[in-house]
Enzyme design. Sequence first.
Site, PDB file in Angstrom:
ATOM      1  N   ARG A 156       0.840  -1.202   0.000  1.00 54.61           N
ATOM      2  CA  ARG A 156       0.000   0.000   0.000  1.00 54.61           C
ATOM      3  C   ARG A 156       0.875   1.252   0.000  1.00 54.61           C
ATOM      4  O   ARG A 156       0.641   2.194  -0.750  1.00 54.61           O
ATOM      5  CB  ARG A 156      -0.916  -0.022   1.226  1.00 54.61           C
ATOM      6  CG  ARG A 156      -1.889   1.137   1.293  1.00 54.61           C
ATOM      7  CD  ARG A 156      -2.745   1.043   2.540  1.00 54.61           C
ATOM      8  NE  ARG A 156      -3.762   0.016   2.455  1.00 54.61           N
ATOM      9  CZ  ARG A 156      -3.726  -1.151   3.084  1.00 54.61           C
ATOM     10  NH1 ARG A 156      -2.684  -1.465   3.837  1.00 54.61           N
ATOM     11  NH2 ARG A 156      -4.706  -2.017   2.969  1.00 54.61           N
ATOM     12  N   ILE A 157       1.912   1.248   0.842  1.00 52.77           N
ATOM     13  CA  ILE A 157       2.809   2.406   0.899  1.00 52.77           C
ATOM     14  C   ILE A 157       3.655   2.498  -0.362  1.00 52.77           C
ATOM     15  O   ILE A 157       3.833   3.576  -0.931  1.00 52.77           O
ATOM     16  CB  ILE A 157       3.694   2.340   2.153  1.00 52.77           C
ATOM     17  CG1 ILE A 157       2.832   2.421   3.413  1.00 52.77           C
ATOM     18  CG2 ILE A 157       4.734   3.459   2.147  1.00 52.77           C
ATOM     19  CD1 ILE A 157       3.586   2.183   4.702  1.00 52.77           C
ATOM     20  N   ASP A 176       8.588  -6.877  -6.767  1.00 56.52           N
ATOM     21  CA  ASP A 176       7.593  -7.472  -5.885  1.00 56.52           C
ATOM     22  C   ASP A 176       7.089  -8.742  -6.553  1.00 56.52           C
ATOM     23  O   ASP A 176       6.512  -8.671  -7.645  1.00 56.52           O
ATOM     24  CB  ASP A 176       6.427  -6.504  -5.645  1.00 56.52           C
ATOM     25  CG  ASP A 176       5.466  -6.999  -4.567  1.00 56.52           C
ATOM     26  OD1 ASP A 176       5.134  -8.207  -4.571  1.00 56.52           O
ATOM     27  OD2 ASP A 176       5.051  -6.199  -3.724  1.00 56.52           O
ATOM     28  N   ARG A 237      10.643  -1.935   7.916  1.00 56.30           N
ATOM     29  CA  ARG A 237      11.030  -2.637   9.133  1.00 56.30           C
ATOM     30  C   ARG A 237      12.544  -2.834   9.119  1.00 56.30           C
ATOM     31  O   ARG A 237      13.140  -3.104   8.073  1.00 56.30           O
ATOM     32  CB  ARG A 237      10.336  -3.999   9.245  1.00 56.30           C
ATOM     33  CG  ARG A 237       8.830  -3.939   9.469  1.00 56.30           C
ATOM     34  CD  ARG A 237       8.495  -3.367  10.841  1.00 56.30           C
ATOM     35  NE  ARG A 237       7.062  -3.388  11.116  1.00 56.30           N
ATOM     36  CZ  ARG A 237       6.229  -2.397  10.857  1.00 56.30           C
ATOM     37  NH1 ARG A 237       6.693  -1.288  10.278  1.00 56.30           N
ATOM     38  NH2 ARG A 237       4.940  -2.488  11.156  1.00 56.30           N
ATOM     39  N   ASP A 260      14.656   5.084   9.023  1.00 57.91           N
ATOM     40  CA  ASP A 260      13.619   5.417  10.003  1.00 57.91           C
ATOM     41  C   ASP A 260      13.310   4.249  10.930  1.00 57.91           C
ATOM     42  O   ASP A 260      12.687   4.444  11.965  1.00 57.91           O
ATOM     43  CB  ASP A 260      12.344   5.854   9.279  1.00 57.91           C
ATOM     44  CG  ASP A 260      11.292   6.395  10.228  1.00 57.91           C
ATOM     45  OD1 ASP A 260      11.619   7.317  11.012  1.00 57.91           O
ATOM     46  OD2 ASP A 260      10.150   5.900  10.204  1.00 57.91           O
ATOM     47  N   GLU A 263      17.065  -2.288  13.678  1.00 56.88           N
ATOM     48  CA  GLU A 263      17.021  -3.523  14.462  1.00 56.88           C
ATOM     49  C   GLU A 263      18.253  -3.559  15.367  1.00 56.88           C
ATOM     50  O   GLU A 263      19.363  -3.702  14.868  1.00 56.88           O
ATOM     51  CB  GLU A 263      17.005  -4.739  13.524  1.00 56.88           C
ATOM     52  CG  GLU A 263      16.643  -6.030  14.211  1.00 56.88           C
ATOM     53  CD  GLU A 263      16.615  -7.209  13.235  1.00 56.88           C
ATOM     54  OE1 GLU A 263      15.718  -8.051  13.350  1.00 56.88           O
ATOM     55  OE2 GLU A 263      17.515  -7.278  12.371  1.00 56.88           O
ATOM     56  N   HIS A 284      11.647   5.990  13.925  1.00 55.21           N
ATOM     57  CA  HIS A 284      10.361   5.427  13.489  1.00 55.21           C
ATOM     58  C   HIS A 284       9.324   6.554  13.420  1.00 55.21           C
ATOM     59  O   HIS A 284       8.243   6.470  14.017  1.00 55.21           O
ATOM     60  CB  HIS A 284       9.896   4.314  14.439  1.00 55.21           C
ATOM     61  CG  HIS A 284       9.008   3.312  13.759  1.00 55.21           C
ATOM     62  ND1 HIS A 284       8.847   2.026  14.206  1.00 55.21           N
ATOM     63  CD2 HIS A 284       8.217   3.422  12.654  1.00 55.21           C
ATOM     64  CE1 HIS A 284       8.006   1.373  13.419  1.00 55.21           C
ATOM     65  NE2 HIS A 284       7.620   2.196  12.467  1.00 55.21           N
TER      66      HIS A 284
END
Length: 326
Positions: A156-157, A176, A237, A260, A263, A284
Amino acid sequence: MEPSLAPSLLSERTRRRLAQVADCDPDFVAYDFSDDTAVAALGAAEVLLTFWGCPVLDEEVLAAAPRLRAVVHAAGTVKGHVTADCWERGITVSSAAAANALPVAEYTVAAILFSNKRVLEVREAYRRVRTEHDWRAAFPEVGNYRRTVGIIGASRIGRRVVELLAPYALDVVVHDPYLSDAEAAHLGVRTVELDELCETSDVISLHAPELPTTRHLLDRRRLGLMRDGATVINTSRGSLLDQASLTEELVAGRLHAVIDVTEPEVLPADSPLYDLPNVLLTPHYAGSFGNELQRMADSAVEEVARFAAGLPFAHPVSRTELEHTA
């Protein structure tokens, strides 16, 4: 219908709208479903209006909510609280992920445009020089004209980023495995294999979901394929990047980055990423903040209105969809 949404998100206008479509107390928030007040509210609830940090809706919670028919999430992913028990019970689910996608996409587009203009580098150079200088000679290769932008993940983003980039003279390629040729043509992009995307892109932006198959999608080898001076943007992520390998590339100065998400979520205080001049590191922050939260609240309340009117959700979430999305 009993909402579990932070009251601070609800403007007076939104509160009035909610009162029109639901029998609820907009000031009530359940932080723990084992609390006596929450248990009593669950017993009467037909809809849960949830937000970040919502407790898990497990079998025990659902047993206390015999009338529950829908969960409307006023944020992005529902993976943290919607369980298999919810799906097996036949509860319908909605998410404001589309509303949250917009600020992330806007942030990403700004990062892409600034990266190709080498804004961080120019800022550092100007800070050092502090006088008149031939900046065109110093940065002859900067600019956004006909640069190649690689989008990893037609989420979606990711799709929203592609749409927002349309007015600019950029070549956009997408990787994708779920994006069909017809969808790519509709978006106006070309699909490529991931290695080719890494080799040919001036800027790479990550928008894939966090799944076992996407962990370290950009590993040491693929980072090594990237052009000298290319930029990595991660607003998805932290696990999608091999952070140790990326840090090595950034410390060496070969690559640039707009990061942004990391980990772990908060890096150790001694991480070099805080201080590198070729890194823009944010906490984030790309998603909904400040008045952008109101957009998600409004979206969720309109979903409650649709439910009350017997209409299908505008932004439904399906069980199968969660298997390959965030």
